[in-house]
Design an enzyme around this catalytic site. Structure first.
Site, short mmCIF file in Angstrom:
data_model
loop_
_atom_site.label_atom_id
_atom_site.label_comp_id
_atom_site.label_asym_id
_atom_site.label_seq_id
_atom_site.Cartn_x
_atom_site.Cartn_y
_atom_site.Cartn_z
N GLY A 207 23.47 -45.35 58.82
CA GLY A 207 24.82 -45.88 58.77
C GLY A 207 25.35 -45.90 57.34
O GLY A 207 24.94 -45.09 56.49
N SER A 208 26.19 -46.85 57.07
CA SER A 208 26.91 -46.85 55.79
C SER A 208 26.03 -47.06 54.57
O SER A 208 26.46 -46.78 53.45
CB SER A 208 28.00 -47.92 55.81
OG SER A 208 28.91 -47.62 56.84
N THR A 209 24.81 -47.55 54.76
CA THR A 209 23.94 -47.70 53.58
C THR A 209 23.72 -46.35 52.93
O THR A 209 23.46 -46.26 51.73
CB THR A 209 22.56 -48.29 53.94
OG1 THR A 209 21.98 -47.51 54.98
CG2 THR A 209 22.68 -49.73 54.41
N LYS A 211 25.86 -44.26 52.28
CA LYS A 211 26.99 -43.91 51.41
C LYS A 211 26.58 -43.92 49.94
O LYS A 211 27.19 -43.21 49.12
CB LYS A 211 28.15 -44.86 51.65
CG LYS A 211 28.93 -44.51 52.92
CD LYS A 211 29.98 -45.52 53.27
CE LYS A 211 30.66 -45.14 54.58
NZ LYS A 211 31.26 -46.30 55.24
#
Lengths: 468, 425
Positions: A207-209, A211
């Site tokens: 997920g966004s981690t 990024k």
């Protein structure tokens, strides 16, 4: 007649000599091979008499120790469920798993060429003992992490960024390693797979981690101009594929820092595509994806793509915000956080710090070992600064406030086919001089900021308390 | 050679004390390793070793000249055997102690015999008794030991394994028989390789024996005893100076019989195949030999220590396979030492034969020694997988009354022969 007697006697003496030859073959030449034969129970029996060495944390606190109860050895754990996946179990029926398996040679005390020691012990009637293992783990941090995860499915990995020492490694749900024989069937049947060590073997979309990886890729490859801003209209298209923000919310005009703070999928998908598939993959590999990271416990390889799949623009765009086909282990995410915290230098992660003989003689010591400069120092520092803003300007500011120290972090809410999204949080603290990096995943628990962040906070708090 | 004559004269107390101390010490070591101790067990070696001292004292008092080494050597074996039994099967210790005392009494009684030729006068009677005993076992025996082979006969509450006694009867018979017919055997009616009708008369007993051996082999699967009987026969023929043709006929006949048995009888074949590859069927047929080899491996060079091995897993370890336990607990060095003790006994036995005063005594001493030495070779050869594993006891160490008592009888006879004539010098 007497000559014949002499000849007969010589015949027998020669035959006895051949017997001694055969004896030597079995007792000396083939002895080791026969002793290790799976059907020979002698090693197991001999081992039962040697008090198995203990496993201790970095401060010498016992994690697992063996005691004799009515002549039989029992393994006693300080906090069984909290350390189960870390130390593993010892069972005559189900084998040795985890560190118990990895360190068996030392703990059992069955190393070869120790016959002299054995003889001494026997003469002085000493209890023979295996060697003790000292881990990098901080038992208090470990227990706090386990407590924070209690009742959930997930994992926590905490590392010391400068050294690669593992401070905590927790997987939930857990089990009692002392009860492994009695509980085996139930544990096998349990759909929540309590025997699986999620921290190193569990694969999740990050997920966004993820990024932060895209961010580093963008910075390393200079695809973002200083002061450049991005426009988020809540969705953006890549050919036939469209990236949507969760709930379709538009972030409007954002700079890079803001994009990270609000976790803008549109911006990061664009960044990934700008970086391009080759550079993106290269950077992910620098962080350890698609490669084997040697570790003291078995570890699954985190990867960008499914087996046999190819990187298309749409998959690349999704990879930019940690979806697509990426799967990672919690350990992998902790390594990424620790690498950024350590100015881009990735340290070899390790659990086993030292092996000592029962007499205290140091048999083996591990020292910190840098693996590589995964990203440039400048890149790491910029990413660090932006991750600090994620906390100070973002959703987890309140949660981290009680720590009284600046924290750098990134949340994640990973969509997955198994129901509610997985909650992720990667963090390190203190932001300016990090002493701990943490990755937390809680399966199907919803938003990372709400569920995973408090777990990370507890772990950091416990470590801060240890280090003052 | 004063020292030599001194050695031959009396009893050697220092040697016997050594054996007694080693035996008691070994037993005490095992006792210390036991978690559930049975304090009365300590009486067993004490009484046993005291028995040896008493017998030695008795022989000295009665001025019965005898070989000074045999008793201490036997005492050493018995002492170690008791210690090993205490570890691998303590429940049989009491019985073994009784057998030991009976054996010592037998030995002392035998020593009163001033002349072994007295026995050879009844050689045909004794041989018929032996044959009768064997036939009784073959056709009316009951199972004895782990292998469910009919080896024993029951007399009241006692179980008796006649083959142990029969081998001694065989030696006595052959000593008398061969001493009488030496001339013919050695030179033949016509000499050389030709066989005359006269030869046939002497080949007769050989054929009878061959038949008996084959019966043992086929009916009883008692390969060990069959081998032992035939070996004793061949060795004594050789000692008597028989022509090569007899020996060749003997060996050929045995080989042929063994080959036929291998071809015709599955159980003989199985036994042979297990020997070649016991690993193919570790859990069933190969279990015993594989466990025996595991025991050997557990010993290594120095041994696991008395009372420490895992040899109690080996089937029949308290009887036939006690050498596996000895090798595990005492290691290669200890096992070799035990073989050396047996070799020393054989050396003394053959030495006695060499110095004996007439053909009967020479043949009897040589035969008895061969019986003992060959039996050790057969069982230890099986334990170390040199030969197929066949069930015979290890003299003085295995559990078993018949074996123990008959071996004491054997040693008694050797002692008698050793005392028959003072050294001629």
């Amino acid at each position: 007649m007497k000559q014949n007697i002499v000849k007969l006697a010589i015949l027998f003496f020669a035959a006895y000599g051949v017997l001694v030859g055969f004896l030597t073959y079995w007792q000396v030449a083939k002895s080791d091979a026969l002793m290790e034969h799976p059907r020979n129970r002698r090693l197991a029996l001999r081992e039962r008499r040697i008090q198995r060495g203990g496993i201790y944390d970095r401060h010498g606190q016992p994690i697992a120790q063996s005691q004799f109860v009515n002549g039989e050895q029992r393994r006693v754990y300080t906090d069984p469920p909290a350390v189960a996946h870390l130390v593993g179990y010892v069972s005559e029926r189900y084998g040795r798993v985890g560190l118990e398996g990895r360190l068996d040679r030392y703990l059992s005390g069955m190393s070869r060429d120790e016959w002299l020691l054995e003889l001494q012990d026997r003469i002085f009637n000493r209890q023979r003992r295996g060697n003790d293992a000292f881990l990098t783990i901080d038992l208090n941090v470990q227990r706090r992490a386990a407590a924070a995860l209690a009742g959930r499915r997930g994992a926590v990995v905490a590392l010391q960024p400068q050294t690669g020492e593992v401070l905590a490694l927790v997987s939930a749900p857990s089990y009692d390693p002392a009860q492994i024989n009695a509980m085996w069937d139930a544990l096998q049947r349990d759909r929540r797979t309590p025997l699986l060590n999620r921290a190193t073997l569990g694969l999740y979309p990050p997920g966004s981690t993820f990024k932060v990886v895209t961010l580093c890729a963008a910075l390393e490859n200079n695809v973002v101009k200083p002061d450049e801003t991005f426009r988020c209209l809540g969705a953006t298209g890549f050919g036939a594929y469209t990236v949507h923000e969760p709930n379709g919310r538009a972030h409007g005009r954002v700079n890079l820092t803001k994009a990270l703070v609000v976790s803008c999928n549109v911006t990061f998908s664009q960044l990934a595509v700008r970086v391009g598939q080759v550079n993106f993959q290269n950077l992910a590999r620098e962080f350890g994806l698609d490669g084997n990271i040697a570790f003291d416990l078995p570890m699954t390889t985190s990867s960008l793509l499914r087996q046999g799949s190819t990187m298309t623009t749409s998959i690349l765009a999704q990879s930019g915000f940690g979806q697509g086909e990426i799967v990672v282990t919690p350990m992998q995410m902790a390594l990424i956080a620790a690498t950024i915290a350590n100015d881009g230098v990735m340290m070899q992660p390790y659990l086993i710090k030292q092996i000592r003989s029962p007499e205290g003689e140091i048999l083996m010591t591990r020292l910190p070992q840098p693996l590589r400069q995964a990203v440039q120092v400048g890149t790491a520092r910029e990413a660090k600064a932006m991750m600090t803003r994620v906390v100070s300007d973002g959703t987890t500011r309140r949660i981290m406030a009680s720590l009284g120290v600046r924290v750098a972090a990134k949340t994640g809410t990973a969509q997955n086919p198994h129901g509610k999204p997985h909650a992720w949080y990667i963090a390190f603290a203190p932001a300016d001089k990090p002493t701990i990096a943490v990755a937390v995943v809680v399966e199907n628990a919803g938003a990372g900021s709400a569920v995973a962040a408090p777990v990370a906070r507890d772990v950091i708090a416990a470590w801060r308390k240890e280090t003052g | 050679m004063r020292s030599a004559s001194a050695l031959r004269q009396g009893s050697d107390w220092s040697l016997l004390s050594c054996a007694v101390v080693i035996g008691l010490g070994a037993f005490a070591l095992v006792h210390l390793t036991r978690t559930t101790s049975w304090d009365n067990a300590l009486l067993v070696p004490l009484v046993g070793m005291a028995g040896f001292v008493a017998v030695e004292l008795y022989l000295t008092r009665r001025k019965i000249h005898h070989d000074p080494l045999l008793l201490p050597l036997v005492a050493l074996l018995v002492g170690l055997g008791l210690a090993l039994l205490y570890h691998v099967k303590p429940q049989v210790l009491g019985q073994q102690a009784i057998s030991l005392l009976l054996g010592l009494v037998t030995l002392a009684a035998t020593c009163h015999l001033r002349d072994v030729r007295a026995l050879t006068r009844y050689k045909y009677t004794l041989m018929l008794l032996g044959i009768a005993l064997l036939l009784l076992v073959i056709f009316a025996g009951h199972p004895l030991g782990a292998r469910e082979v009919r080896l024993g006969i029951r007399v009241g509450a006692f179980s008796f394994q006649p083959s142990e006694l029969v081998r001694i009867l065989l030696v006595i018979f052959l000593a008398g028989f061969l001493a009488e017919k030496r001339e013919v055997l050695a030179y033949g009616a016509r000499g050389g390789w030709q066989l005359s009708r006269a030869d046939m008369r002497y080949l007769g007993p050989m054929m009878v024996l061959w038949g008996l051996v084959m019966l043992l082999l086929i009916r009883q699967q008692d390969l060990g005893m069959a081998l032992l009987f035939f070996g004793i026969f061949l060795a004594m023929l050789y000692l008597a100076g028989a022509r090569a043709v007899y020996l060749i006929i003997g060996i050929t006949a045995f080989a042929l019989g063994a080959y036929l048995a291998y071809r015709l009888f599955p159980h003989v074949r199985t036994r042979f195949d297990i020997w070649l590859n016991p690993w193919a069927d570790i859990d069933n047929k190969g279990y015993q030999i594989v466990q025996s080899l595991f025991a050997l491996s557990g010993g290594g060079l120095l041994g696991a220590g008395l009372g420490q091995g895992g040899a109690h897993r080996v089937p029949a370890v308290h009887t036939d396979l006690i050498f596996a336990a000895a090798a595990e607990e005492l290691g290669l060095l200890g096992a070799t030492a035990i073989l050396l003790v047996f070799a020393l006994i054989a050396y003394r036995g053959y030495r006695i034969a060499c110095r004996a005063r007439d053909d009967v005594s020479v043949l009897m001493a040589g035969g008895l020694t061969t019986a003992l030495a060959l039996q050790v070779l057969i069982i230890v050869g099986g334990v170390v997988k040199m030969t197929p594993l066949t069930g015979v006891t290890l003299p003085f160490m295995s559990y078993g009354g018949s074996s123990l008592i008959s071996n004491f009888l054997l040693i008694g006879l050797l002692l008698v022969i050793s005392g028959e004539s003072p050294m001629r010098r």
